[in-house]
Design a protein around this motif. Structure first.
Motif, PDB file in Angstrom:
ATOM      1  N   ILE A  66       0.818  -1.224   0.000  1.00  0.00           N
ATOM      2  CA  ILE A  66       0.000   0.000   0.000  1.00  0.00           C
ATOM      3  C   ILE A  66       0.845   1.264   0.000  1.00  0.00           C
ATOM      4  CG2 ILE A  66      -1.708   1.334   1.323  1.00  0.00           C
ATOM      5  CD1 ILE A  66      -2.823  -1.335   2.325  1.00  0.00           C
ATOM      6  N   PHE A  67       1.929   1.256   0.791  1.00  0.00           N
ATOM      7  CA  PHE A  67       2.656   2.497   1.040  1.00  0.00           C
ATOM      8  C   PHE A  67       4.021   2.605   0.362  1.00  0.00           C
ATOM      9  CE2 PHE A  67      -0.121   1.986   4.790  1.00  0.00           C
ATOM     10  CZ  PHE A  67      -0.844   3.155   4.671  1.00  0.00           C
ATOM     11  N   VAL A  68       4.527   1.502  -0.176  1.00  0.00           N
ATOM     12  CA  VAL A  68       5.845   1.543  -0.814  1.00  0.00           C
ATOM     13  C   VAL A  68       5.672   1.349  -2.311  1.00  0.00           C
ATOM     14  CG1 VAL A  68       8.151   0.547  -0.898  1.00  0.00           C
ATOM     15  CG2 VAL A  68       6.908   0.591   1.269  1.00  0.00           C
ATOM     16  N   ILE A  69       6.254   2.219  -3.098  1.00  0.00           N
ATOM     17  CA  ILE A  69       6.093   2.156  -4.551  1.00  0.00           C
ATOM     18  C   ILE A  69       7.458   1.980  -5.228  1.00  0.00           C
ATOM     19  CG2 ILE A  69       4.001   3.553  -4.546  1.00  0.00           C
ATOM     20  CD1 ILE A  69       5.695   5.942  -5.443  1.00  0.00           C
ATOM     21  N   ARG A  72       5.922  -6.564  -6.887  1.00  0.00           N
ATOM     22  CA  ARG A  72       5.736  -7.780  -6.094  1.00  0.00           C
ATOM     23  C   ARG A  72       6.246  -7.465  -4.690  1.00  0.00           C
ATOM     24  NH1 ARG A  72       8.276 -12.954  -8.375  1.00  0.00           N
ATOM     25  NH2 ARG A  72       6.829 -13.864  -6.849  1.00  0.00           N
ATOM     26  N   TYR A  73       5.505  -7.886  -3.672  1.00  0.00           N
ATOM     27  CA  TYR A  73       5.777  -7.391  -2.321  1.00  0.00           C
ATOM     28  C   TYR A  73       6.195  -8.513  -1.385  1.00  0.00           C
ATOM     29  CZ  TYR A  73       3.600  -3.396  -4.428  1.00  0.00           C
ATOM     30  OH  TYR A  73       3.316  -2.363  -5.290  1.00  0.00           O
ATOM     31  N   SER A  74       7.072  -8.166  -0.437  1.00  0.00           N
ATOM     32  CA  SER A  74       7.629  -9.182   0.461  1.00  0.00           C
ATOM     33  C   SER A  74       7.698  -8.742   1.913  1.00  0.00           C
ATOM     34  CB  SER A  74       9.026  -9.587  -0.019  1.00  0.00           C
ATOM     35  OG  SER A  74       9.849  -8.432  -0.179  1.00  0.00           O
ATOM     36  N   GLY A  75       7.485  -7.457   2.200  1.00  0.00           N
ATOM     37  CA  GLY A  75       7.511  -6.986   3.576  1.00  0.00           C
ATOM     38  C   GLY A  75       8.822  -7.291   4.267  1.00  0.00           C
ATOM     39  N   LEU A  76       8.749  -7.896   5.442  1.00  0.00           N
ATOM     40  CA  LEU A  76       9.940  -8.211   6.229  1.00  0.00           C
ATOM     41  C   LEU A  76      10.762  -9.346   5.640  1.00  0.00           C
ATOM     42  CD1 LEU A  76       8.312  -8.102   9.786  1.00  0.00           C
ATOM     43  CD2 LEU A  76      10.015  -6.476   8.916  1.00  0.00           C
ATOM     44  N   TYR A  77      10.231 -10.031   4.625  1.00  0.00           N
ATOM     45  CA  TYR A  77      10.838 -11.287   4.190  1.00  0.00           C
ATOM     46  C   TYR A  77      11.733 -11.162   2.961  1.00  0.00           C
ATOM     47  CZ  TYR A  77       7.561 -12.693   7.678  1.00  0.00           C
ATOM     48  OH  TYR A  77       6.878 -12.784   8.873  1.00  0.00           O
ATOM     49  N   LEU A  78      11.848  -9.938   2.421  1.00  0.00           N
ATOM     50  CA  LEU A  78      12.835  -9.574   1.396  1.00  0.00           C
ATOM     51  C   LEU A  78      12.585 -10.208   0.024  1.00  0.00           C
ATOM     52  CD1 LEU A  78      16.058  -9.824   3.605  1.00  0.00           C
ATOM     53  CD2 LEU A  78      14.658  -7.799   3.154  1.00  0.00           C
ATOM     54  N   ASN A  79      12.076 -11.430  -0.011  1.00  0.00           N
ATOM     55  CA  ASN A  79      11.852 -12.128  -1.267  1.00  0.00           C
ATOM     56  C   ASN A  79      10.363 -12.451  -1.402  1.00  0.00           C
ATOM     57  OD1 ASN A  79      11.415 -14.729  -2.814  1.00  0.00           O
ATOM     58  ND2 ASN A  79      13.560 -14.346  -3.324  1.00  0.00           N
ATOM     59  N   PHE A  92      -1.526 -13.008  -2.223  1.00  0.00           N
ATOM     60  CA  PHE A  92      -1.791 -12.626  -3.605  1.00  0.00           C
ATOM     61  C   PHE A  92      -0.904 -11.458  -4.055  1.00  0.00           C
ATOM     62  CE2 PHE A  92      -6.248 -14.546  -3.175  1.00  0.00           C
ATOM     63  CZ  PHE A  92      -5.860 -15.707  -3.810  1.00  0.00           C
ATOM     64  N   VAL A  93      -0.604 -10.519  -3.165  1.00  0.00           N
ATOM     65  CA  VAL A  93       0.221  -9.373  -3.594  1.00  0.00           C
ATOM     66  C   VAL A  93       1.698  -9.731  -3.703  1.00  0.00           C
ATOM     67  CG1 VAL A  93      -1.393  -7.651  -2.704  1.00  0.00           C
ATOM     68  CG2 VAL A  93       0.513  -8.399  -1.260  1.00  0.00           C
ATOM     69  N   THR A  94       2.074 -10.945  -3.240  1.00  0.00           N
ATOM     70  CA  THR A  94       3.438 -11.401  -3.535  1.00  0.00           C
ATOM     71  C   THR A  94       3.529 -11.869  -4.985  1.00  0.00           C
ATOM     72  OG1 THR A  94       3.067 -13.740  -2.941  1.00  0.00           O
ATOM     73  CG2 THR A  94       3.700 -12.226  -1.148  1.00  0.00           C
ATOM     74  N   PHE A  95       2.374 -12.164  -5.589  1.00  0.00           N
ATOM     75  CA  PHE A  95       2.292 -12.690  -6.951  1.00  0.00           C
ATOM     76  C   PHE A  95       3.202 -13.904  -7.130  1.00  0.00           C
ATOM     77  CE2 PHE A  95       0.665  -8.393  -7.430  1.00  0.00           C
ATOM     78  CZ  PHE A  95      -0.509  -8.643  -8.136  1.00  0.00           C
ATOM     79  N   SER A  96       3.207 -14.750  -6.105  1.00  0.00           N
ATOM     80  CA  SER A  96       3.980 -15.987  -6.129  1.00  0.00           C
ATOM     81  C   SER A  96       3.140 -17.108  -6.722  1.00  0.00           C
ATOM     82  CB  SER A  96       4.409 -16.356  -4.702  1.00  0.00           C
ATOM     83  OG  SER A  96       4.838 -17.698  -4.638  1.00  0.00           O
ATOM     84  N   ARG A  97       3.668 -17.752  -7.759  1.00  0.00           N
ATOM     85  CA  ARG A  97       2.943 -18.872  -8.381  1.00  0.00           C
ATOM     86  C   ARG A  97       2.801 -20.033  -7.398  1.00  0.00           C
ATOM     87  NH1 ARG A  97       6.701 -18.662 -13.722  1.00  0.00           N
ATOM     88  NH2 ARG A  97       8.223 -18.541 -12.062  1.00  0.00           N
ATOM     89  N   THR A  98       3.832 -20.236  -6.583  1.00  0.00           N
ATOM     90  CA  THR A  98       3.773 -21.327  -5.605  1.00  0.00           C
ATOM     91  C   THR A  98       2.695 -21.063  -4.569  1.00  0.00           C
ATOM     92  OG1 THR A  98       6.162 -21.639  -5.891  1.00  0.00           O
ATOM     93  CG2 THR A  98       5.136 -22.704  -3.996  1.00  0.00           C
ATOM     94  N   PHE A 151       1.184  -2.729  -8.713  1.00  0.00           N
ATOM     95  CA  PHE A 151       1.288  -4.166  -8.823  1.00  0.00           C
ATOM     96  C   PHE A 151       2.082  -4.537 -10.067  1.00  0.00           C
ATOM     97  CE2 PHE A 151      -3.016  -4.758  -6.498  1.00  0.00           C
ATOM     98  CZ  PHE A 151      -2.375  -4.653  -5.279  1.00  0.00           C
ATOM     99  N   ASN A 152       2.655  -5.740 -10.034  1.00  0.00           N
ATOM    100  CA  ASN A 152       3.347  -6.280 -11.190  1.00  0.00           C
ATOM    101  C   ASN A 152       2.312  -6.578 -12.273  1.00  0.00           C
ATOM    102  OD1 ASN A 152       4.385  -8.528 -12.950  1.00  0.00           O
ATOM    103  ND2 ASN A 152       6.225  -8.175 -11.732  1.00  0.00           N
ATOM    104  N   THR A 153       2.293  -5.762 -13.318  1.00  0.00           N
ATOM    105  CA  THR A 153       1.247  -5.846 -14.340  1.00  0.00           C
ATOM    106  C   THR A 153       1.221  -7.199 -15.030  1.00  0.00           C
ATOM    107  OG1 THR A 153       1.495  -3.476 -14.732  1.00  0.00           O
ATOM    108  CG2 THR A 153       0.299  -4.738 -16.381  1.00  0.00           C
TER     109      THR A 153
END
Length: 374
Positions: free
Chosen positions: A119-122, A127-134, A170-176, A218-220
């Motif tokens: 929401i706040f970081v552009i 693709r977003y990871s928060g504290l988890y970097l990946n 969903f916002v990580t857009f991870s297929r796994t 988001f990753n288009t």
């Protein structure tokens, strides 16, 4: 000890040492990392528990065989090896006291960091990871939290958690994550047919992403690929650059050295050069392939015995405790997409927790049989 455990869990599930290393400075990251291990040692000497023998054995086999076969990537070997042994031997004491609720709420806080970032970081790639970097690892955190949510007795907390973990995943857009989210929900139908509403909820979330995705960073490409699922199709964008293509690059090296592998870190990827001239060779992104590729088939079979055993035990105890199967299955599938196992302390924490929970179930089962016999 209660407060010591909370600090340990915050450092672990918040991924604070690694996050600080990247976003604060190396000194802070190192202090938090060594501080975590110091706290685990203190906890161990105050409340000793039996070490996780299978994981200790796995580590000894992997590290010692791989370094003997090839030591050219030995920088940092001793540190990584010692940390692994401390964690699976002494960390078991702290993890033995951890409840499902505690894991759920710490993962819940971690998922909040993913949503905050979305929401706040552009301008970070969509693709977003928060504290988890990946983002892929963040997706793993979300699916594990989603699995633990099924064990929460408070209905309101359970539903809020499931919505949050779904959105964050969903916002990580991870297929796994997407694959596991579908499979876990299908498995959850065995718990109660009422869980079918979660699949509908997920489709609604994807619909919202598609409708309002242009208003966020988001990753288009991934967003459009996820959108095709609503039409019952699998986009080519979800299939391209797949893990199977990455794995295929390493098959010949596995076949050439099947018994004792190719040596330490030979399948873990490398970076050459510095700054703008740096380039990297992609790692295998698969823990079983990493193990067979670096230390050979015997360690690989031992690894499969451990984690395959977790899944089989999860099936056996599914009626008593469905969380064991959901978590063990999700953990195993995720490990097919990552090669950072021996120094990923969240994965090791969940592995230790699973082993301890299964051993307790087996002990209870054995005592019940004894009482019937006598």
């Amino acid at each position: 000890m209660k407060y010591l455990k909370i600090i340990i869990l915050a450092l672990l599930f918040g991924n604070l040492p690694s996050f600080s290393l990247v976003h604060v400075d190396a000194t802070t990251g190192a202090v938090l990392s060594y501080g975590l291990f110091l706290l685990l040692i203190i906890y161990f000497f105050n409340k000793k528990e039996t070490p996780i023998v299978p994981l200790v054995t796995l580590g000894l086999l992997y590290f010692l065989i791989s370094i003997v076969v090839d030591s050219q990537n030995s920088e940092g070997f001793i540190t990584t090896f010692i940390k692994y042994l401390i964690f699976v031997i002494m960390g078991a004491s702290a993890i033995k006291d951890v409840t499902k609720n505690e894991i759920f709420y710490f993962l819940f806080l971690g998922a909040l960091s993913i949503i905050y970032e979305s929401i706040f970081v552009i301008d970070i790639g969509g693709r977003y990871s928060g504290l988890y970097l990946n983002p892929n690892f963040a997706g793993c955190i979300c699916i594990l939290g989603y699995c633990f949510s099924f064990s929460i007795s408070n209905k309101k907390s359970r539903i809020i958690g499931q919505i949050l973990f779904s959105f964050a995943g969903f916002v990580t857009f991870s297929r796994t994550f997407l694959l596991l989210w579908v499979l876990v929900n299908i498995l959850s139908l065995s718990i109660s047919y009422k869980n079918s509403y979660k699949i509908i909820l997920g489709l609604l979330l994807i619909s919202l992403f598609v409708s309002f995705g242009n208003k966020f960073d988001f990753n288009t490409k991934r967003l459009e690929a996820f959108a095709t699922i609503l039409d019952g199709k699998i986009s080519q964008d979800l299939a391209e650059n797949s893990r199977t293509e990455t794995w295929a690059k390493y098959y010949d090296r596995i076949i050439n050295n099947p018994f004792f592998g190719n040596g330490y870190l030979s399948f873990s990827g490398k970076t050459y050069g510095e700054d703008d001239k740096a380039y990297g060779i992609e790692g295998v992104h698969n823990t079983p392939l990493l193990i067979i590729g670096e230390s050979g088939i015997f360690v690989f079979l031992y690894f499969l015995w451990i984690y395959g055993g977790f899944v089989v035990s999860g099936i056996h105890y599914f009626k008593e405790d469905h969380t064991l199967l959901l978590v063990s299955f999700s953990l195993f599938i995720y490990m097919l997409t990552t090669h950072n196992f021996f120094n990923n302390y969240i994965l090791l924490t969940i592995s230790i927790w699973l082993y301890q929970q299964i051993q307790m179930k087996k002990s209870e089962e054995f005592r019940a049989l004894e009482s019937v016999t006598y």
